[in-house]
Design a protein around this motif. Structure first.
Motif, PDB file in Angstrom:
ATOM      1  N   VAL A  22       0.843  -1.204   0.000  1.00  0.00           N
ATOM      2  CA  VAL A  22       0.000   0.000   0.000  1.00  0.00           C
ATOM      3  C   VAL A  22       0.877   1.253   0.000  1.00  0.00           C
ATOM      4  O   VAL A  22       0.599   2.208  -0.735  1.00  0.00           O
ATOM      5  CB  VAL A  22      -0.966  -0.006   1.205  1.00  0.00           C
ATOM      6  N   GLN A  23       1.936   1.260   0.769  1.00  0.00           N
ATOM      7  CA  GLN A  23       2.844   2.421   0.784  1.00  0.00           C
ATOM      8  C   GLN A  23       3.442   2.657  -0.592  1.00  0.00           C
ATOM      9  O   GLN A  23       3.535   3.804  -1.044  1.00  0.00           O
ATOM     10  CB  GLN A  23       3.951   2.219   1.809  1.00  0.00           C
ATOM     11  N   CYS A  24       3.846   1.599  -1.266  1.00  0.00           N
ATOM     12  CA  CYS A  24       4.395   1.742  -2.623  1.00  0.00           C
ATOM     13  C   CYS A  24       3.348   2.297  -3.583  1.00  0.00           C
ATOM     14  O   CYS A  24       3.647   3.172  -4.393  1.00  0.00           O
ATOM     15  CB  CYS A  24       4.910   0.405  -3.136  1.00  0.00           C
ATOM     16  N   LEU A  25       2.129   1.791  -3.496  1.00  0.00           N
ATOM     17  CA  LEU A  25       1.073   2.266  -4.379  1.00  0.00           C
ATOM     18  C   LEU A  25       0.727   3.731  -4.119  1.00  0.00           C
ATOM     19  O   LEU A  25       0.369   4.458  -5.041  1.00  0.00           O
ATOM     20  CB  LEU A  25      -0.174   1.395  -4.231  1.00  0.00           C
ATOM     21  N   GLN A  26       0.845   4.180  -2.885  1.00  0.00           N
ATOM     22  CA  GLN A  26       0.551   5.571  -2.568  1.00  0.00           C
ATOM     23  C   GLN A  26       1.616   6.516  -3.103  1.00  0.00           C
ATOM     24  O   GLN A  26       1.366   7.708  -3.229  1.00  0.00           O
ATOM     25  CB  GLN A  26       0.386   5.746  -1.061  1.00  0.00           C
ATOM     26  N   ARG A  27       2.783   6.007  -3.440  1.00  0.00           N
ATOM     27  CA  ARG A  27       3.843   6.842  -3.995  1.00  0.00           C
ATOM     28  C   ARG A  27       3.775   6.959  -5.513  1.00  0.00           C
ATOM     29  O   ARG A  27       4.627   7.587  -6.129  1.00  0.00           O
ATOM     30  CB  ARG A  27       5.209   6.304  -3.570  1.00  0.00           C
ATOM     31  N   GLN A  28       2.769   6.351  -6.120  1.00  0.00           N
ATOM     32  CA  GLN A  28       2.604   6.445  -7.567  1.00  0.00           C
ATOM     33  C   GLN A  28       2.385   7.891  -7.982  1.00  0.00           C
ATOM     34  O   GLN A  28       1.883   8.702  -7.215  1.00  0.00           O
ATOM     35  CB  GLN A  28       1.411   5.600  -8.026  1.00  0.00           C
ATOM     36  N   LYS A  29       2.748   8.192  -9.201  1.00  0.00           N
ATOM     37  CA  LYS A  29       2.569   9.555  -9.710  1.00  0.00           C
ATOM     38  C   LYS A  29       1.111   9.870 -10.001  1.00  0.00           C
ATOM     39  O   LYS A  29       0.717  11.025  -9.965  1.00  0.00           O
ATOM     40  CB  LYS A  29       3.427   9.772 -10.949  1.00  0.00           C
ATOM     41  N   LEU A  30       0.323   8.839 -10.259  1.00  0.00           N
ATOM     42  CA  LEU A  30      -1.108   9.058 -10.450  1.00  0.00           C
ATOM     43  C   LEU A  30      -1.741   9.414  -9.111  1.00  0.00           C
ATOM     44  O   LEU A  30      -1.341   8.891  -8.072  1.00  0.00           O
ATOM     45  CB  LEU A  30      -1.786   7.794 -10.976  1.00  0.00           C
ATOM     46  N   SER A  31      -2.735  10.257  -9.156  1.00  0.00           N
ATOM     47  CA  SER A  31      -3.451  10.551  -7.919  1.00  0.00           C
ATOM     48  C   SER A  31      -4.218   9.316  -7.473  1.00  0.00           C
ATOM     49  O   SER A  31      -4.563   8.452  -8.283  1.00  0.00           O
ATOM     50  CB  SER A  31      -4.422  11.723  -8.133  1.00  0.00           C
ATOM     51  N   GLN A  32      -4.482   9.216  -6.192  1.00  0.00           N
ATOM     52  CA  GLN A  32      -5.178   8.051  -5.642  1.00  0.00           C
ATOM     53  C   GLN A  32      -6.576   7.891  -6.250  1.00  0.00           C
ATOM     54  O   GLN A  32      -7.087   6.788  -6.333  1.00  0.00           O
ATOM     55  CB  GLN A  32      -5.277   8.162  -4.116  1.00  0.00           C
ATOM     56  N   GLU A  33      -7.168   8.980  -6.690  1.00  0.00           N
ATOM     57  CA  GLU A  33      -8.496   8.925  -7.298  1.00  0.00           C
ATOM     58  C   GLU A  33      -8.448   8.373  -8.712  1.00  0.00           C
ATOM     59  O   GLU A  33      -9.472   8.005  -9.273  1.00  0.00           O
ATOM     60  CB  GLU A  33      -9.141  10.317  -7.322  1.00  0.00           C
ATOM     61  N   SER A  34      -7.252   8.307  -9.310  1.00  0.00           N
ATOM     62  CA  SER A  34      -7.112   7.876 -10.702  1.00  0.00           C
ATOM     63  C   SER A  34      -7.067   6.358 -10.859  1.00  0.00           C
ATOM     64  O   SER A  34      -7.185   5.854 -11.965  1.00  0.00           O
ATOM     65  CB  SER A  34      -5.841   8.464 -11.317  1.00  0.00           C
TER      66      SER A  34
END
Length: 64
Positions: A22-34
């Motif tokens: 989850v921490q890795c996914l939250q660092r994605q450049k896409l916004s969480q809503e995307s």
């Protein structure tokens, strides 16, 4: 507006690894809503998901 993509992650017994994922996914450049994330429990005998998950993550169950 629907998410741009869906990330599907099957999980069997390794729920202890999900917080780091989850921490890795939250660092994605896409916004969480995307994007949305579907964690699919594949019949774990020790089902222990994190107590709190971001709003774009959903847990599903698949017995097979």
């Amino acid at each position: 507006m629907p998410p741009l993509c869906t990330v599907i992650i099957p999980v069997y017994e390794h729920w202890h690894l999900i917080p780091a994922l989850v921490q890795c996914l939250q660092r994605q450049k896409l916004s969480q809503e995307s994007f949305e994330v579907l964690l699919v429990d594949n019949g774990s005998t020790h089902f222990s998901p994190p107590a709190e998950l971001p709003g774009n993550i959903c847990i599903l169950h698949c017995a097979t």
